[in-house]
Design a protein around this motif. Sequence first.
Motif, PDB file in Angstrom:
ATOM      1  N   LEU A 158       0.696  -1.553  -0.243  1.00 27.81           N
ATOM      2  CA  LEU A 158       0.059   0.092   0.231  1.00 27.81           C
ATOM      3  C   LEU A 158       0.976   0.926   0.258  1.00 27.81           C
ATOM      4  O   LEU A 158       0.533   1.860  -0.903  1.00 27.81           O
ATOM      5  N   MET A 159       2.035   1.305   0.804  1.00 26.73           N
ATOM      6  CA  MET A 159       2.676   2.170   0.638  1.00 26.73           C
ATOM      7  C   MET A 159       3.614   2.851  -0.431  1.00 26.73           C
ATOM      8  O   MET A 159       3.212   3.522  -1.286  1.00 26.73           O
ATOM      9  N   ILE A 160       4.039   1.317  -0.928  1.00 31.23           N
ATOM     10  CA  ILE A 160       4.497   1.729  -2.819  1.00 31.23           C
ATOM     11  C   ILE A 160       3.322   1.810  -3.661  1.00 31.23           C
ATOM     12  O   ILE A 160       3.823   3.173  -4.043  1.00 31.23           O
ATOM     13  N   VAL A 161       2.422   1.941  -3.555  1.00 33.41           N
ATOM     14  CA  VAL A 161       1.137   2.170  -4.578  1.00 33.41           C
ATOM     15  C   VAL A 161       0.845   3.672  -3.688  1.00 33.41           C
ATOM     16  O   VAL A 161       0.763   4.374  -4.781  1.00 33.41           O
ATOM     17  N   ALA A 162       0.708   4.391  -2.712  1.00 38.15           N
ATOM     18  CA  ALA A 162       0.441   5.315  -2.503  1.00 38.15           C
ATOM     19  C   ALA A 162       1.753   6.106  -2.992  1.00 38.15           C
ATOM     20  O   ALA A 162       0.938   7.758  -3.147  1.00 38.15           O
ATOM     21  N   MET A 163       2.845   5.606  -2.117  1.00 36.93           N
ATOM     22  CA  MET A 163       3.669   6.856  -2.534  1.00 36.93           C
ATOM     23  C   MET A 163       5.423   6.753  -2.914  1.00 36.93           C
ATOM     24  O   MET A 163       6.314   7.513  -3.517  1.00 36.93           O
ATOM     25  N   GLY A 164       5.500   6.283  -3.916  1.00 31.87           N
ATOM     26  CA  GLY A 164       6.320   5.117  -4.730  1.00 31.87           C
ATOM     27  C   GLY A 164       6.990   4.924  -3.706  1.00 31.87           C
ATOM     28  O   GLY A 164       7.327   4.270  -2.775  1.00 31.87           O
ATOM     29  N   TRP A 165       7.830   3.777  -4.699  1.00 36.78           N
ATOM     30  CA  TRP A 165       8.905   2.698  -4.010  1.00 36.78           C
ATOM     31  C   TRP A 165       9.997   3.984  -3.530  1.00 36.78           C
ATOM     32  O   TRP A 165      10.583   2.911  -2.398  1.00 36.78           O
ATOM     33  N   ARG A 166      10.746   4.190  -3.828  1.00 34.07           N
ATOM     34  CA  ARG A 166      11.662   5.113  -2.860  1.00 34.07           C
ATOM     35  C   ARG A 166      11.196   6.009  -1.939  1.00 34.07           C
ATOM     36  O   ARG A 166      11.713   5.793  -0.565  1.00 34.07           O
ATOM     37  N   PRO A 167       9.523   6.752  -1.848  1.00 33.57           N
ATOM     38  CA  PRO A 167       9.599   7.456  -0.786  1.00 33.57           C
ATOM     39  C   PRO A 167       9.491   6.169   0.648  1.00 33.57           C
ATOM     40  O   PRO A 167       9.737   6.005   1.659  1.00 33.57           O
ATOM     41  N   ALA A 168       8.482   4.845  -0.003  1.00 33.91           N
ATOM     42  CA  ALA A 168       8.114   3.999   0.638  1.00 33.91           C
ATOM     43  C   ALA A 168       9.338   3.466   1.461  1.00 33.91           C
ATOM     44  O   ALA A 168       9.254   3.088   2.686  1.00 33.91           O
ATOM     45  N   SER A 169      10.731   3.063   0.746  1.00 37.95           N
ATOM     46  CA  SER A 169      11.920   2.721   1.539  1.00 37.95           C
ATOM     47  C   SER A 169      11.928   3.345   3.023  1.00 37.95           C
ATOM     48  O   SER A 169      12.513   2.943   3.469  1.00 37.95           O
ATOM     49  N   VAL A 170      11.462   4.817   2.764  1.00 38.09           N
ATOM     50  CA  VAL A 170      12.975   5.387   3.596  1.00 38.09           C
ATOM     51  C   VAL A 170      11.682   5.430   4.953  1.00 38.09           C
ATOM     52  O   VAL A 170      11.793   5.097   6.097  1.00 38.09           O
ATOM     53  N   VAL A 171      10.307   5.803   4.491  1.00 41.10           N
ATOM     54  CA  VAL A 171       9.163   5.216   5.493  1.00 41.10           C
ATOM     55  C   VAL A 171       9.531   4.161   6.341  1.00 41.10           C
ATOM     56  O   VAL A 171       9.768   4.427   7.276  1.00 41.10           O
ATOM     57  N   ILE A 172       9.874   3.055   5.413  1.00 43.69           N
ATOM     58  CA  ILE A 172       9.817   2.162   6.249  1.00 43.69           C
ATOM     59  C   ILE A 172      11.454   1.633   6.593  1.00 43.69           C
ATOM     60  O   ILE A 172      11.665   1.360   8.004  1.00 43.69           O
ATOM     61  N   ALA A 173      12.254   2.630   6.603  1.00 48.71           N
ATOM     62  CA  ALA A 173      13.510   2.476   7.674  1.00 48.71           C
ATOM     63  C   ALA A 173      13.153   3.449   8.646  1.00 48.71           C
ATOM     64  O   ALA A 173      13.857   1.955   9.699  1.00 48.71           O
ATOM     65  N   ILE A 174      12.543   4.001   8.660  1.00 50.05           N
ATOM     66  CA  ILE A 174      11.920   4.987   9.769  1.00 50.05           C
ATOM     67  C   ILE A 174      11.457   4.227  10.873  1.00 50.05           C
ATOM     68  O   ILE A 174      11.604   3.900  12.048  1.00 50.05           O
ATOM     69  N   LEU A 175       9.793   3.491  10.385  1.00 48.33           N
ATOM     70  CA  LEU A 175       9.247   2.716  11.161  1.00 48.33           C
ATOM     71  C   LEU A 175      10.165   1.275  11.392  1.00 48.33           C
ATOM     72  O   LEU A 175       9.837   0.795  12.852  1.00 48.33           O
ATOM     73  N   THR A 176      10.849   0.614  10.539  1.00 51.90           N
ATOM     74  CA  THR A 176      12.271  -0.765  10.990  1.00 51.90           C
ATOM     75  C   THR A 176      12.915  -0.028  12.248  1.00 51.90           C
ATOM     76  O   THR A 176      13.091  -0.691  13.493  1.00 51.90           O
ATOM     77  N   ALA A 177      13.672   1.327  12.346  1.00 50.84           N
ATOM     78  CA  ALA A 177      14.719   1.721  13.263  1.00 50.84           C
ATOM     79  C   ALA A 177      13.794   1.690  14.997  1.00 50.84           C
ATOM     80  O   ALA A 177      14.406   1.458  15.505  1.00 50.84           O
ATOM     81  N   ALA A 178      12.182   2.583  14.475  1.00 53.48           N
ATOM     82  CA  ALA A 178      12.042   3.090  15.355  1.00 53.48           C
ATOM     83  C   ALA A 178      11.721   1.308  16.173  1.00 53.48           C
ATOM     84  O   ALA A 178      11.401   0.859  17.496  1.00 53.48           O
ATOM     85  N   LEU A 179      10.701   0.127  15.721  1.00 55.00           N
ATOM     86  CA  LEU A 179       9.942  -1.242  15.969  1.00 55.00           C
ATOM     87  C   LEU A 179      11.463  -1.828  16.177  1.00 55.00           C
ATOM     88  O   LEU A 179      11.552  -2.698  17.738  1.00 55.00           O
ATOM     89  N   LEU A 180      12.456  -1.806  16.040  1.00 54.00           N
ATOM     90  CA  LEU A 180      13.629  -2.357  16.035  1.00 54.00           C
ATOM     91  C   LEU A 180      14.762  -1.913  17.725  1.00 54.00           C
ATOM     92  O   LEU A 180      15.545  -2.824  18.549  1.00 54.00           O
ATOM     93  N   LEU A 181      14.299  -0.847  16.947  1.00 55.55           N
ATOM     94  CA  LEU A 181      15.213  -0.273  19.063  1.00 55.55           C
ATOM     95  C   LEU A 181      14.039  -0.282  20.381  1.00 55.55           C
ATOM     96  O   LEU A 181      15.172  -0.443  21.261  1.00 55.55           O
ATOM     97  N   ALA A 182      12.748  -0.452  20.157  1.00 59.00           N
ATOM     98  CA  ALA A 182      11.692  -0.972  21.137  1.00 59.00           C
ATOM     99  C   ALA A 182      12.262  -2.037  21.630  1.00 59.00           C
ATOM    100  O   ALA A 182      11.757  -2.764  22.612  1.00 59.00           O
ATOM    101  N   ALA A 183      11.784  -3.237  20.131  1.00 58.98           N
ATOM    102  CA  ALA A 183      12.771  -4.459  20.851  1.00 58.98           C
ATOM    103  C   ALA A 183      13.358  -4.551  21.571  1.00 58.98           C
ATOM    104  O   ALA A 183      13.746  -5.306  22.456  1.00 58.98           O
ATOM    105  N   ALA A 184      14.397  -4.041  20.973  1.00 48.35           N
ATOM    106  CA  ALA A 184      16.353  -4.024  21.369  1.00 48.35           C
ATOM    107  C   ALA A 184      16.449  -3.749  23.220  1.00 48.35           C
ATOM    108  O   ALA A 184      16.979  -4.069  23.977  1.00 48.35           O
ATOM    109  N   LEU A 185      15.020  -2.539  23.553  1.00 45.07           N
ATOM    110  CA  LEU A 185      15.631  -2.064  24.709  1.00 45.07           C
ATOM    111  C   LEU A 185      14.565  -3.084  25.894  1.00 45.07           C
ATOM    112  O   LEU A 185      14.691  -2.991  27.070  1.00 45.07           O
ATOM    113  N   ALA A 186      13.586  -3.758  25.074  1.00 46.56           N
ATOM    114  CA  ALA A 186      12.365  -5.034  25.573  1.00 46.56           C
ATOM    115  C   ALA A 186      13.847  -6.112  26.434  1.00 46.56           C
ATOM    116  O   ALA A 186      13.186  -6.638  27.118  1.00 46.56           O
ATOM    117  N   MET A 187      14.753  -5.865  25.781  1.00 39.18           N
ATOM    118  CA  MET A 187      15.327  -7.743  25.570  1.00 39.18           C
ATOM    119  C   MET A 187      16.499  -7.085  26.259  1.00 39.18           C
ATOM    120  O   MET A 187      16.858  -6.147  26.651  1.00 39.18           O
TER     121      MET A 187
END
Length: 398
Positions: A158-187
């Motif tokens: 859906l993100m690729i359709v809505a904004m194109g694959w290049r901007p979607a990749s940047v958004v994915i990177a930001i979300l990934t960083a936030a989720l994996l940082l939260a996961a690491a802090l829980a461990m």
Amino acid sequence: MSGGERTDPRYLVVFGACLTQFTVIGLLFSYGVFFKVFEDEFGWSRTLLSSSTSLAFLVMGALAIVGGRMNDRYGPRIVLFTSGAFYSVGFVLLSQLTQPWQLFVIFGVFLGIGLSTHDVVTLSTVARWFERRRGIMSGVVKVGTAAGQVVVPPGVALMIVAMGWRPASVVIAILTAALLLAAALAMKAPPKPAPEVRHVPADGLSYGEARRTRVFWTLCVVQLLFFPTLMTVFVHIVVHATDLGMTATAGATLLSVIGATSAAGRLMVGALVDRIRGRRAYVLCLVPLIASLLGLLMIESHWALYVVVAIYGFAHGGLFTVVSPTIAEYFGLSAHGAIFGTVLFFGTIGGAVGPILAGWAFDTTGSYAPAFATLAALCAVGLALVLTLPRQPLVRSR
């Protein structure tokens, strides 16, 4: 339940492990969504696109041992934070992709490092916290993997359709960083002595003794034979669906179907394996896996494709569950980690080769039929080998 039990830090660790699996594997499954985009924009072959995934698998397998040792020394938090940072940067770099060599650097370095710790660190840490309920909690963590397979690919599409694959990749990177940082802090590693630790010697064969048995090498070869299917289908299924006339977004929902039925397979096979033993559990997984490959070989109907991938997903999840308890059943626990690691290494080899050969088969023939037929034949040989396994364990607990 007391307040102390409600705030038990072990369950925060389980949450962190689940979130890690959800994010890392969910995004790995989403690569199939990018397949058609890269093929259309750059004209790259599916052999090339598949090879990048295979390189990531090889790096993952090689670095998993390193990640496990670093976890033993430094604890899970710093290891997962570091690998999560590499994974996030990989998607930032993906947004700037223009050349094939860049794809291999991204997958071979950044995404490969990110993948290398998601299993060994999370499951090892959970095992240390839950010695008495290790199997149940490990199963809960792996359901996080299935949840990622269900939720993440459609979101990426859906993100690729809505904004194109290049901007979607940047958004994915930001979300990934936030989720994996939260996961690491829980461990975190358990205090010493760890909760629920019982210093009971484990029975079983040594690694050297196990290697001298036919069962050991049979399990290694079986893993080599079926694992290419597990790593190939999710990479190629979306683009295969688009070849059959489905939209990319609809094709991405096939990955969600795989994820949902995979979770069912993990839970069902996990509940059954102790009752029916590993040999029968392998058969329970391999028969529907072969049936699903034959279905992919023959069908073109969109609704039937959903049925076939649902069958495949059940087998996929079950095969990720059955290996470890079967190894414990046959060889005991004395050298379980070393034996399990070796069997998985054979699977990594097959998993790295499978997507490349499937892409090459399509580029050569214009069809995935040769790939699906070959995978079905390999799994059939694996099933025949499973049927030669002994019905009783090689060792018995004292």
